[in-house]
Design an enzyme around this catalytic site. Structure first.
Site, PDB file in Angstrom:
ATOM      1  N   LEU A   4      10.750   1.845   7.643  1.00 42.79           N
ATOM      2  CA  LEU A   4      10.183   2.215   6.356  1.00 42.79           C
ATOM      3  C   LEU A   4      10.952   3.422   5.826  1.00 42.79           C
ATOM      4  CD1 LEU A   4       7.682   1.476   4.531  1.00 42.79           C
ATOM      5  CD2 LEU A   4       6.783   3.652   5.314  1.00 42.79           C
ATOM      6  N   TYR A  63       0.835  -1.206   0.000  1.00 36.94           N
ATOM      7  CA  TYR A  63       0.000   0.000   0.000  1.00 36.94           C
ATOM      8  C   TYR A  63       0.862   1.245   0.000  1.00 36.94           C
ATOM      9  CZ  TYR A  63       0.688   1.215   4.978  1.00 36.94           C
ATOM     10  OH  TYR A  63       1.223   1.598   6.171  1.00 36.94           O
ATOM     11  N   LYS A  95       6.350  -1.550   2.478  1.00 37.80           N
ATOM     12  CA  LYS A  95       5.080  -0.993   2.958  1.00 37.80           C
ATOM     13  C   LYS A  95       3.966  -1.983   2.622  1.00 37.80           C
ATOM     14  CE  LYS A  95       3.004   3.634   3.347  1.00 37.80           C
ATOM     15  NZ  LYS A  95       3.105   3.756   4.794  1.00 37.80           N
ATOM     16  N   GLU A 119      11.647   3.204  14.587  1.00 36.07           N
ATOM     17  CA  GLU A 119      10.727   4.230  14.080  1.00 36.07           C
ATOM     18  C   GLU A 119       9.457   4.220  14.908  1.00 36.07           C
ATOM     19  OE1 GLU A 119       9.399   3.343  10.079  1.00 36.07           O
ATOM     20  OE2 GLU A 119       9.227   1.206  10.522  1.00 36.07           O
TER      21      GLU A 119
HETATM   22  N1  PDD Z   1       2.499   5.591   7.435  1.00 41.86           N
HETATM   23  N2  PDD Z   1       7.097   4.349   9.176  1.00 41.86           N
HETATM   24  C1  PDD Z   1       5.923   3.683   9.197  1.00 41.86           C
HETATM   25  C2  PDD Z   1       5.861   2.379   9.908  1.00 41.86           C
HETATM   26  C3  PDD Z   1       4.794   4.215   8.539  1.00 41.86           C
HETATM   27  O1  PDD Z   1       3.645   3.534   8.534  1.00 41.86           O
HETATM   28  C4  PDD Z   1       4.903   5.489   7.904  1.00 41.86           C
HETATM   29  C5  PDD Z   1       3.748   6.124   7.172  1.00 41.86           C
HETATM   30  C6  PDD Z   1       6.138   6.154   7.923  1.00 41.86           C
HETATM   31  C7  PDD Z   1       6.340   7.493   7.248  1.00 41.86           C
HETATM   32  O2  PDD Z   1       6.406   7.359   5.850  1.00 41.86           O
HETATM   33  P1  PDD Z   1       6.002   8.578   4.879  1.00 41.86           P
HETATM   34  O3  PDD Z   1       6.781   9.750   5.319  1.00 41.86           O
HETATM   35  O4  PDD Z   1       6.390   8.086   3.544  1.00 41.86           O
HETATM   36  O5  PDD Z   1       4.518   8.805   5.032  1.00 41.86           O
HETATM   37  C8  PDD Z   1       7.220   5.547   8.555  1.00 41.86           C
HETATM   38  C9  PDD Z   1       1.357   5.985   6.647  1.00 41.86           C
HETATM   39  C10 PDD Z   1       1.077   7.440   6.625  1.00 41.86           C
HETATM   40  C11 PDD Z   1       0.180   5.124   7.053  1.00 41.86           C
HETATM   41  O6  PDD Z   1       0.394   3.928   7.225  1.00 41.86           O
HETATM   42  O7  PDD Z   1      -0.945   5.624   7.164  1.00 41.86           O
END
Ligand code: PDD
Length: 290
Positions: free
Chosen positions: A202, A31, A146, A178
């Site tokens: 991630l 996703y 992801k 994280e």
């Molecule tokens: N989540 N780490 C994890 C585990 C995440 O699920 C996310 C983002 C990030 C940040 O990634 P980015 O900057 O590319 O949004 C880091 C999204 C927003 C979600 O699962 O809804």
């Protein structure tokens, strides 16, 4: 609300998938979440590139090329009643005629795209900062992908909610990884510290922007392992994501982050970075319009 499902744009009430879909049975899918400001997707190519990386990592061939994805997202964005959006893309390994672990043969992937209003932290929350709890990172060793297999993240994030907090900051073998749904940065003695982008985290699109902006504006930074002691002695802690942008964590496990009079308050580095982030976003959007 109009969504996209397997080649069709249709009202969400009419979008149906099989109970044998492998996303449902196994969490077997990828996703992305793409922020959209004033109907302009922000860093869409980076999100689509990461989608490709995830699909490659789970051995699922990408059903669409870059231009096709962009066109699909554009149409979903145009059809929404709200201008600031959070576009969700999901690709699963599709629905076979039976439940069986190995990859099915000749089964089309399931592709779903929908959009929701983008909910970024309100100014009051940003100005106060948020509280977080820490927890052992008990996820698998491909956190760089992801995938929709998010049960561990869900349970970890719920620990924060149960404690009245906004996020769970995770540690694996004594090192910061994280947040349950965000990347985490530390500021110590004027230096921005970020955990390396390896299999444990991630590779956040926002993480990359933050480091790009630090480099551009001359904020000292280092990408390296961050031991627990350093996390707990941080002057500032931030969480970043496409929907949270850059958000200060001001309390960790009930203790104020930082020292002296600054403890428990968003720090100056976070405030600077958020301002750079907003300016950068606006600059990218202006260029997209030109
Ligand atoms: N989540 N780490 C994890 C585990 C995440 O699920 C996310 C983002 C990030 C940040 O990634 P980015 O900057 O590319 O949004 C880091 C999204 C927003 C979600 O699962 O809804």
């Amino acid at each position: 609300m109009t969504v996209y499902l397997n080649g069709q744009f249709l009202p969400i009430e009419e979008a149906k998938i099989s109970p044998l879909d492998r996303g449902f049975l196994f969490g077997d899918g990828a996703y992305e979440v793409i922020p959209v400001y004033s109907r302009r997707p922000f860093r869409i190519d980076e999100h689509l590139r990461r989608l490709q990386t995830t699909l490659d990592g789970i051995r699922l061939s990408n059903p669409h090329g870059l231009a096709e994805w962009r066109a699909l997202v554009e149409r979903i964005v145009a059809g929404a009643e709200f201008a600031d959006q959070s576009v969700y893309i999901q690709v699963t390994r599709g629905a076979d005629v039976k439940r069986d672990h190995p990859f099915p043969q000749g089964v089309a992937p399931t592709v779903f795209i929908y959009t929701a209003p983008l909910v970024t932290p309100p100014a009051a929350v940003r100005e106060a900062g948020v509280a977080a709890v820490s927890a052992l990172d008990n996820r698998w060793l491909r956190c760089d992908l992801k995938t929709v297999s998010l049960l561990a993240n869900v349970l970890l994030r719920q620990q924060a909610v149960d404690a009245g907090c906004a996020e769970t900051v995770m540690l694996r073998e004594g090192y910061l990884t994280e947040g349950a749904a965000s990347n985490v940065f530390v500021v110590k003695d004027g230096v921005l510290l970020a955990p390396p982008k390896d299999h444990r985290v991630l590779p956040g699109v926002t993480y990359d922007i933050v480091l790009e902006l630090a480099a551009r504006h001359g904020m000292p930074f280092a990408v390296r392992e961050i031991p627990e002691a350093e996390l707990r002695a941080a002057d500032e802690l931030w969480m970043t994501s496409s929907t949270k942008e850059v958000l200060p964590i001001t309390v960790l496990d009930g203790k104020p982050v930082g020292r002296g009079a600054a403890a428990g308050k968003p720090g100056p580095a976070a405030q600077r970075m958020y301002a750079w982030y907003c300016a950068f976003r606006d600059e990218v959007m202006r260029k997209a319009d030109a």
